[in-house]
Design a protein around this motif. Sequence first.
Motif, mmCIF file in Angstrom:
data_model
loop_
_atom_site.group_PDB
_atom_site.id
_atom_site.type_symbol
_atom_site.label_atom_id
_atom_site.label_comp_id
_atom_site.label_asym_id
_atom_site.label_seq_id
_atom_site.Cartn_x
_atom_site.Cartn_y
_atom_site.Cartn_z
ATOM 1 N N GLN A 3 26.888 117.901 -38.175
ATOM 2 C CA GLN A 3 25.888 117.328 -37.283
ATOM 3 C C GLN A 3 26.542 116.795 -36.003
ATOM 4 O OE1 GLN A 3 23.658 114.101 -38.944
ATOM 5 N NE2 GLN A 3 22.140 114.118 -37.326
ATOM 6 N N LYS A 6 27.611 119.865 -33.912
ATOM 7 C CA LYS A 6 26.439 120.491 -33.312
ATOM 8 C C LYS A 6 25.910 119.661 -32.142
ATOM 9 C CE LYS A 6 22.215 121.048 -35.298
ATOM 10 N NZ LYS A 6 21.262 121.427 -36.349
ATOM 11 N N ASP A 20 15.588 116.781 -32.255
ATOM 12 C CA ASP A 20 16.990 116.764 -32.694
ATOM 13 C C ASP A 20 17.761 115.622 -32.035
ATOM 14 O OD1 ASP A 20 16.621 118.949 -34.334
ATOM 15 O OD2 ASP A 20 17.291 120.395 -32.829
ATOM 16 N N ASP A 24 19.611 112.628 -34.012
ATOM 17 C CA ASP A 24 21.029 112.306 -33.816
ATOM 18 C C ASP A 24 21.209 110.847 -33.409
ATOM 19 O OD1 ASP A 24 21.777 114.860 -34.463
ATOM 20 O OD2 ASP A 24 21.997 115.530 -32.392
#
Length: 57
Positions: A3, A6, A20, A24
């Motif tokens: 994660q 990314k 997203d 995060d």
Amino acid sequence: MWQIAKAVMFAFVGIRKKSDLENDAATLKPSQVIIGGIIGAILFVLCIMLVVRLVVS
């Protein structure tokens, strides 16, 4: 770990879904993102240096 990688990759490119990004922001610590960004930047510079050396030689 995936994660973080990314999130850093999408930050370098500059594209990210809002959902997203919010996910995060809720789950990742700033220190994790900073360390991931530093590692990503080092890998990026090393790859650019490798490509330049291959092209020049």
